[in-house]
Scaffold this active site. Sequence first.
Site, PDB file in Angstrom:
ATOM      1  N   ASP A   1      34.511  14.596 106.449  1.00  0.00           N
ATOM      2  CA  ASP A   1      34.474  13.201 106.901  1.00  0.00           C
ATOM      3  C   ASP A   1      35.859  12.566 106.999  1.00  0.00           C
ATOM      4  O   ASP A   1      36.819  13.024 106.402  1.00  0.00           O
ATOM      5  CB  ASP A   1      33.585  12.363 105.973  1.00  0.00           C
ATOM      6  CG  ASP A   1      34.039  12.405 104.517  1.00  0.00           C
ATOM      7  OD1 ASP A   1      34.461  13.471 104.037  1.00  0.00           O
ATOM      8  OD2 ASP A   1      33.984  11.357 103.845  1.00  0.00           O
TER       9      ASP A   1
ATOM     10  N   GLU B   1      32.548  12.916 101.723  1.00  0.00           N
ATOM     11  CA  GLU B   1      33.284  13.011 100.456  1.00  0.00           C
ATOM     12  C   GLU B   1      33.853  11.661 100.065  1.00  0.00           C
ATOM     13  O   GLU B   1      33.884  11.296  98.894  1.00  0.00           O
ATOM     14  CB  GLU B   1      34.405  14.056 100.565  1.00  0.00           C
ATOM     15  CG  GLU B   1      35.060  14.409  99.233  1.00  0.00           C
ATOM     16  CD  GLU B   1      36.022  13.363  98.703  1.00  0.00           C
ATOM     17  OE1 GLU B   1      36.027  13.109  97.484  1.00  0.00           O
ATOM     18  OE2 GLU B   1      36.774  12.781  99.501  1.00  0.00           O
TER      19      GLU B   1
HETATM   20 ZN   LIG Z   1      40.435  11.024 100.467  1.00  0.00          ZN
HETATM   21 ZN   LIG Z   2      40.127  14.135 100.632  1.00  0.00          ZN
END
Ligand SMILES: [Zn+2]
Ligand SMILES: [Zn+2]
Length: 392
Positions: free
Chosen positions: A79, A136
């Site tokens: 991401d 994440e």
């Molecule tokens: Zn990051």
């Molecule tokens: Zn990262």
Amino acid sequence: MPIVNRIADFHADMTAWRQDLHRHPEVALEEHRTSAVIQEKLKEFGVDEIITGLAGTGVVGVIHGAKPGRAIGLRADIDALPIHEESGVPHASTTAGVMHACGHDGHTAMLLGAARYLAETRNFDGTVYAIFQPAEELHGGGGMMVREGLFERCPMDLVFGMHNWPKAPAGEFLWRVGPTMAAVSRFTITITGRGAHGAQPHDGVDPIVVAGAIVAALQSIVGRNVPPLESAVVTIGEIRGGGAFNVIPSEVMMRGTTRWYLPEIGDLIESAMQRIVRATAEAYGATAELVYERTYPATINDGPATELSKRAAEAVAGERGVSELPQPTMGGEDFSFMLNAKQGSYIMLGSARTDDDPQLHHPRYDFNDEVLPVGASYWATLAEQLLPRSAA
Ligand SMILES: [Zn+2]
Ligand SMILES: [Zn+2]
């Protein structure tokens, strides 16, 4: 540096993939194009199976070796961040307000490079799961994949993660046993007072003054409540309130994050914050509400798994190119959810071009393509070392 020769041949391809992903960044849980690109490449490489749907846009490429055997997972995050890019590079983001400022485009390209090599060479016994994990930065896609059955659908013995590290020279690896990345919370504080004319404060209850007192008092948690040899952070990153120079508003909103390692310190921070927010507001005749959410647990690297990861890194970067990360960081990482469920380790790959290279999450940051073959070689070497071919 001794990277895998066949992977060196993919350098130009990996660079093209990385820069294409960089042009088309997608934030947490919206990585639809990214996920489609990954699936298309894995198909092209001839992996044995492509598992989709874990954490929405997550993808796992399953690669079987020459014979059955043990299994390992290699994880990349995919991401981007809600940051407006200012890098000025030719492959800069084409989506306003979104950019790959943490190098997950590079992580994706390196794992794709390794998957291509492993699917082509099959110079191992057992199974490699190439895990492409969404979200994440926000929402904990790592935890979602675990809860949605990652390790049941992909039974593996060990799982490994890697992050580029622009604080360290390009191509060097940094390992660490035990606590490595901190546990994370995010919180919102809403302070409610009573609005009034800026010249008649006695008619109101000023939430801006209360906010100031709360901001100052919260810093006493780390200074006065957390034992001095333990690590913790309390940060307010956002304050919103008021709209005119001569008006006392009725409400102020603040948001922030806390970091810690030991669970009891996490409990202490939360309860001290509740107490300070409530009692400070009350002392000023206002009310305040704290909404506190623990998002990521701490990332704790397993000793034996780190030893294996270090050995693979040394095969790629040489002994002198691999060192211990001198201290844990207070950054957070949702690979922790995978490490809480499975033995494994998380390594840093140095990626600095210069001493003042923009750091992670900076609007001028851009992943260093020079390290693509280094990271991909690490993944491939790790797989071949941990899943050696049995004698024919
Ligand atoms: Zn990051
Ligand atoms: Zn990262």
